[in-house]
Write a protein that holds these residues in place. Structure first.
Motif, PDB file in Angstrom:
ATOM      1  N   PHE A 274      54.432 -98.022  39.930  1.00  0.00           N
ATOM      2  CA  PHE A 274      55.175 -97.522  38.807  1.00  0.00           C
ATOM      3  C   PHE A 274      54.023 -97.853  37.543  1.00  0.00           C
ATOM      4  N   PHE A 275      53.370 -99.091  37.382  1.00  0.00           N
ATOM      5  CA  PHE A 275      52.617 -99.349  36.235  1.00  0.00           C
ATOM      6  C   PHE A 275      51.302 -98.533  36.440  1.00  0.00           C
ATOM      7  N   THR A 276      50.795 -98.238  37.785  1.00  0.00           N
ATOM      8  CA  THR A 276      49.627 -97.771  37.804  1.00  0.00           C
ATOM      9  C   THR A 276      49.596 -96.043  37.352  1.00  0.00           C
ATOM     10  N   THR A 277      50.884 -95.383  37.919  1.00  0.00           N
ATOM     11  CA  THR A 277      50.960 -93.913  37.849  1.00  0.00           C
ATOM     12  C   THR A 277      51.388 -93.484  36.639  1.00  0.00           C
ATOM     13  N   GLN A 278      51.617 -94.440  35.512  1.00  0.00           N
ATOM     14  CA  GLN A 278      52.031 -94.304  34.120  1.00  0.00           C
ATOM     15  C   GLN A 278      50.908 -93.384  33.291  1.00  0.00           C
ATOM     16  N   LYS A 279      49.859 -93.418  33.770  1.00  0.00           N
ATOM     17  CA  LYS A 279      48.683 -92.769  32.984  1.00  0.00           C
ATOM     18  C   LYS A 279      47.773 -91.892  34.299  1.00  0.00           C
ATOM     19  N   ASN A 280      47.456 -90.925  34.032  1.00  0.00           N
ATOM     20  CA  ASN A 280      46.610 -89.996  34.978  1.00  0.00           C
ATOM     21  C   ASN A 280      45.143 -90.094  34.982  1.00  0.00           C
ATOM     22  N   GLU A 281      44.854 -91.428  35.400  1.00  0.00           N
ATOM     23  CA  GLU A 281      43.254 -91.619  35.035  1.00  0.00           C
ATOM     24  C   GLU A 281      42.575 -91.825  36.394  1.00  0.00           C
ATOM     25  N   GLU A 282      41.343 -91.212  36.483  1.00  0.00           N
ATOM     26  CA  GLU A 282      40.558 -91.162  37.823  1.00  0.00           C
ATOM     27  C   GLU A 282      40.443 -92.677  38.335  1.00  0.00           C
ATOM     28  N   GLU A 283      40.131 -93.687  37.374  1.00  0.00           N
ATOM     29  CA  GLU A 283      40.010 -94.924  37.948  1.00  0.00           C
ATOM     30  C   GLU A 283      41.165 -95.472  38.642  1.00  0.00           C
ATOM     31  N   ARG A 284      42.332 -95.096  38.164  1.00  0.00           N
ATOM     32  CA  ARG A 284      43.670 -95.620  38.690  1.00  0.00           C
ATOM     33  C   ARG A 284      43.760 -95.032  40.052  1.00  0.00           C
ATOM     34  N   HIS A 285      43.567 -93.851  40.337  1.00  0.00           N
ATOM     35  CA  HIS A 285      43.842 -93.262  41.368  1.00  0.00           C
ATOM     36  C   HIS A 285      42.551 -93.937  42.587  1.00  0.00           C
ATOM     37  N   LYS A 286      41.517 -94.148  41.913  1.00  0.00           N
ATOM     38  CA  LYS A 286      40.499 -94.823  42.931  1.00  0.00           C
ATOM     39  C   LYS A 286      40.910 -96.229  43.289  1.00  0.00           C
ATOM     40  N   LYS A 287      41.624 -96.922  42.438  1.00  0.00           N
ATOM     41  CA  LYS A 287      41.814 -98.215  42.806  1.00  0.00           C
ATOM     42  C   LYS A 287      43.145 -98.351  43.727  1.00  0.00           C
ATOM     43  N   LEU A 288      44.047 -97.472  43.704  1.00  0.00           N
ATOM     44  CA  LEU A 288      44.815 -97.371  44.728  1.00  0.00           C
ATOM     45  C   LEU A 288      44.542 -97.037  45.704  1.00  0.00           C
ATOM     46  N   ASP A 289      43.811 -95.948  45.935  1.00  0.00           N
ATOM     47  CA  ASP A 289      43.110 -95.508  47.173  1.00  0.00           C
ATOM     48  C   ASP A 289      42.274 -96.591  47.827  1.00  0.00           C
ATOM     49  N   ASN A 290      41.585 -97.211  46.974  1.00  0.00           N
ATOM     50  CA  ASN A 290      40.726 -98.447  47.783  1.00  0.00           C
ATOM     51  C   ASN A 290      41.576 -99.496  48.241  1.00  0.00           C
ATOM     52  N   MET A 291      42.650 -99.658  47.744  1.00  0.00           N
ATOM     53  CA  MET A 291      43.852-100.656  48.306  1.00  0.00           C
ATOM     54  C   MET A 291      44.297-100.382  49.509  1.00  0.00           C
ATOM     55  N   TRP A 292      44.631 -99.045  49.779  1.00  0.00           N
ATOM     56  CA  TRP A 292      45.202 -98.594  50.832  1.00  0.00           C
ATOM     57  C   TRP A 292      43.896 -98.247  52.107  1.00  0.00           C
ATOM     58  N   LYS A 293      42.781 -97.899  51.743  1.00  0.00           N
ATOM     59  CA  LYS A 293      41.863 -97.604  52.684  1.00  0.00           C
ATOM     60  C   LYS A 293      41.269 -99.209  53.255  1.00  0.00           C
ATOM     61  N   ALA A 294      41.138-100.134  52.247  1.00  0.00           N
ATOM     62  CA  ALA A 294      40.720-101.599  52.805  1.00  0.00           C
ATOM     63  C   ALA A 294      41.793-101.944  53.870  1.00  0.00           C
ATOM     64  N   LEU A 295      43.393-101.755  53.434  1.00  0.00           N
ATOM     65  CA  LEU A 295      44.090-102.443  54.361  1.00  0.00           C
ATOM     66  C   LEU A 295      44.082-101.556  55.846  1.00  0.00           C
ATOM     67  N   LYS A 296      44.015-100.204  55.662  1.00  0.00           N
ATOM     68  CA  LYS A 296      43.972 -99.244  57.014  1.00  0.00           C
ATOM     69  C   LYS A 296      42.602 -99.822  57.789  1.00  0.00           C
ATOM     70  N   ASP A 297      41.556-100.072  57.120  1.00  0.00           N
ATOM     71  CA  ASP A 297      40.657-100.647  58.188  1.00  0.00           C
ATOM     72  C   ASP A 297      40.653-101.912  58.293  1.00  0.00           C
ATOM     73  N   ASN A 298      41.350-102.863  57.891  1.00  0.00           N
ATOM     74  CA  ASN A 298      41.333-104.315  58.142  1.00  0.00           C
ATOM     75  C   ASN A 298      42.784-104.407  59.098  1.00  0.00           C
ATOM     76  N   ASP A 299      43.714-103.968  58.872  1.00  0.00           N
ATOM     77  CA  ASP A 299      44.998-104.092  59.493  1.00  0.00           C
ATOM     78  C   ASP A 299      45.847-102.860  59.456  1.00  0.00           C
ATOM     79  N   PRO A 300      45.539-101.788  60.478  1.00  0.00           N
ATOM     80  CA  PRO A 300      45.965-100.313  60.434  1.00  0.00           C
ATOM     81  C   PRO A 300      47.523-100.437  60.691  1.00  0.00           C
TER      82      PRO A 300
END
Length: 342
Positions: A274-300
């Motif tokens: 909710f609080f991340t998607t309230q602004k459509n900024e590239e940095e916000r997209h990137k940080k959410l994507d990085n969170m999921w990517k790191a989890l997928k690599d570490n604990d699929p």
């Protein structure tokens, strides 16, 4: 014996901390009040020292460099000698009758040699702008006024969690769980509540309105504007929670506890989106994507499990702007009910 150690992290809290501390003093010699001065630049330090001088058998004071709310909790926990540990924000307070009731319950359990790991009580949102309040209770989810285990708990609504304001945890368990919250980070209360859950076996829910949560200051971390702007700290805390217990560990737990663990992660992830998607900024997209990517690599397996949770499935398969629209309207409904929005 000190039944409860209250940690009160304070940063420039001179204008309101007395109400908080005075409410805790109602517990008398059964409580320990640990005031943590987190590098304040106002009169917080001198006010804390005055309480120490007046109540040396009840009050402890820690003066430390600024490290944020989590750092204050860490310092308080290290000094705690009480059987249970509870965090009180310096602008909040406890209801006298409810506090005496909780202390009486703990005394009876100690006397009867009944082991309890977690006490749960209600908390009240006190909104100063219109003098309204909202009680957050758990009577739909837990047995009342008796010791129970996770197997007797019921599923909570997505927006309902075991927040820090509602719990007093056995101090020994917090130390076994090696609670060490990140510094200079808001929203660590979710991490504080989540990490110890697997170590908790015996629970007691008292249907009393103990904690009074003040809503009304523009600088509070829970205002809409601050939470949107501090989305990166939401992601940081959520990431810490995700890595605290991996899929293998959670899957080995009792089914009811598994349900509570995934519910907690589900709620916090939805909040983060909710609080991340309230602004459509590239940095916000990137940080959410990085969170999921790191989890997928570490604990699929955990990655797959979390992405399949109902709200996560919707939000991760929905365009960014639509996700923001969905969560924004959900938040509006919630704030109308709880009076939390400020």
């Amino acid at each position: 014996m000190k039944l409860i150690s209250f940690a009160v992290p304070c940063y420039n809290s001179a204008d309101y901390m007395k109400k908080c501390i005075d409410s805790l003093l109602e517990g008398g010699e059964y409580v320990e009040i640990i005031i943590v001065d987190d590098g304040s630049t106002d009169d917080t330090a001198s006010i804390a020292d005055a309480y120490l001088e007046r109540y040396p058998s009840i009050v402890k004071v820690i003066h430390k460099p600024n490290g944020g709310h989590g750092s204050g909790i860490n310092y308080g926990l290290r000094e705690a000698t009480g059987l249970f540990f509870k965090v009180i924000d310096s602008d909040d307070w406890l209801d006298k009758e409810a506090l005496l009731s909780l202390l009486g319950t703990i005394r009876r359990h100690v006397s009867d040699e009944i082991t309890v790991d977690l006490y749960i009580t209600n908390f009240v949102y006190e909104r100063s702008t219109d003098n309204t309040s909202y009680v957050s209770s758990y009577r739909k989810y837990f047995p009342i006024n008796r010791v129970f285990s996770w197997s007797e708990s019921k599923s909570m609504h997505l927006w309902h969690m075991l927040l820090m304001h509602a719990i007093a945890t056995r101090t020994e368990i917090l130390k076994i769980a090696e609670i060490n919250l990140p510094e200079h980070t808001f929203y660590v209360d979710n991490l504080f509540s989540y990490i110890p859950l697997p170590y908790i076996k015996n629970i007691y829910y008292s249907d009393i309105d103990l904690y009074r949560y003040y809503i009304g200051r523009s600088d509070q971390s829970v205002t809409f504007t601050n939470m949107v702007n501090r989305y990166d700290q939401q992601i940081r805390v959520t990431t810490c929670m995700i890595y605290a217990h991996n899929y293998e560990v959670i899957s080995s737990m009792d089914k009811a506890l598994q349900q509570q663990m995934y519910h907690f992660l589900h709620s916090v992830l939805a909040n983060t989106y909710f609080f991340t998607t309230q602004k459509n900024e590239e940095e916000r997209h990137k940080k959410l994507d990085n969170m999921w990517k790191a989890l997928k690599d570490n604990d699929p397996t955990l990655y797959t499990k979390l992405r399949s949770l109902p709200m996560m499935f919707i939000l991760t398969h929905t365009p960014w702007k639509l996700s923001g629209f969905i969560t924004r309207h959900g938040y509006k409904i919630l704030t109308r009910i709880t009076k939390l929005g400020a």
